[in-house]
Design an enzyme around this catalytic site. Structure first.
Site, PDB file in Angstrom:
ATOM      1  N   ASP A 102       0.843  -1.186   0.000  1.00 18.96           N
ATOM      2  CA  ASP A 102       0.000   0.000   0.000  1.00 18.96           C
ATOM      3  C   ASP A 102       0.879   1.237   0.000  1.00 18.96           C
ATOM      4  OD1 ASP A 102      -2.377   1.391  -0.142  1.00 18.96           O
ATOM      5  OD2 ASP A 102      -2.807   1.282   1.996  1.00 18.96           O
ATOM      6  N   GLY A 103       0.339   2.306  -0.547  1.00 17.97           N
ATOM      7  CA  GLY A 103       1.003   3.599  -0.543  1.00 17.97           C
ATOM      8  C   GLY A 103       0.071   4.632   0.037  1.00 17.97           C
ATOM      9  N   GLU A 109       2.406   3.790  -4.300  1.00 15.23           N
ATOM     10  CA  GLU A 109       1.837   2.464  -4.589  1.00 15.23           C
ATOM     11  C   GLU A 109       2.831   1.639  -5.403  1.00 15.23           C
ATOM     12  OE1 GLU A 109      -0.921   1.214  -3.369  1.00 15.23           O
ATOM     13  OE2 GLU A 109      -2.244   2.881  -2.921  1.00 15.23           O
ATOM     14  N   ASP A 119      -4.425  -2.489  -3.230  1.00 16.17           N
ATOM     15  CA  ASP A 119      -5.675  -1.750  -3.342  1.00 16.17           C
ATOM     16  C   ASP A 119      -5.573  -0.671  -4.416  1.00 16.17           C
ATOM     17  OD1 ASP A 119      -4.189   0.275  -2.150  1.00 16.17           O
ATOM     18  OD2 ASP A 119      -5.400   0.372  -0.332  1.00 16.17           O
ATOM     19  N   HIS A 138      -9.141   0.212   2.727  1.00 15.64           N
ATOM     20  CA  HIS A 138      -9.831   0.661   3.944  1.00 15.64           C
ATOM     21  C   HIS A 138     -11.121  -0.126   4.180  1.00 15.64           C
ATOM     22  CE1 HIS A 138      -6.894   3.843   3.905  1.00 15.64           C
ATOM     23  NE2 HIS A 138      -7.220   4.069   2.653  1.00 15.64           N
ATOM     24  N   ASP A 196      -1.167  -0.013   5.079  1.00 16.16           N
ATOM     25  CA  ASP A 196      -1.617   1.376   5.115  1.00 16.16           C
ATOM     26  C   ASP A 196      -1.046   2.087   6.338  1.00 16.16           C
ATOM     27  OD1 ASP A 196      -3.397   3.616   4.181  1.00 16.16           O
ATOM     28  OD2 ASP A 196      -4.275   3.257   6.156  1.00 16.16           O
TER      29      ASP A 196
END
Length: 150
Positions: A13-14, A51, A73, A128, A138
């Site tokens: 995740d970024g 990302e 994501d 999320h 995250d």
């Protein structure tokens, strides 16, 4: 007979505070019961760059060809690879189908080179949404981005 490749789960995740702004990335690599967490950040970046960096750093940590399931994501990362967009941009001199330059060329070049050594399956996750590893990535990314906020 083809050699059995190590099976790796990679979660990435970024995050970015502002776009552009301070950013961070987080990656979890899982091989069997072993896990490795990686994270980092940049003072002035974009969410898409973070990302991509999360995925790149995950692949850079692999020491031999593996069977990788990547959980992300990021529709940008997932679609650009699975739908062949990134390869198309590269073939078109880093231009998109509308003739505009493809962004993050140097990161895409690095990622395409890295993934060429592995068997890759990509699974897109809704961000999320309570997925434990995605939430951990995250949290790592946000923590890294905050190091650059004064």
């Amino acid at each position: 007979m083809e050699k059995e490749l190590d099976k790796i789960e990679m979660y990435t995740d970024g995050a970015c505070s502002g776009n552009p702004g301070p950013g961070g990335w987080g990656t979890i690599l899982r091989f069997g019961s072993a896990e490795k967490e990686l994270s980092g950040g940049e003072r002035n970046t974009t969410n898409n760059r973070m990302e991509l960096t999360a995925v790149i750093e995950g692949f850079k940590a692999l020491k031999r060809p593996c069977d990788v399931t990547l959980y992300t994501d990021s529709k940008y990362v997932a679609d650009a690879i699975t739908k062949g967009w990134a390869e198309g941009w590269k073939k078109n001199g880093w231009k998109k189908s509308d003739g505009k330059p493809a962004l993050n060329q140097e990161l895409w070049e690095e990622l395409l080179t890295l993934i060429s050594n592995h068997r890759l399956k990509i699974i897109w996750l809704k961000g999320h949404a309570g997925h434990p590893e995605n939430e951990r990535c995250d949290s790592m990314a946000v923590k890294e981005s905050r190091k650059f906020i004064k």
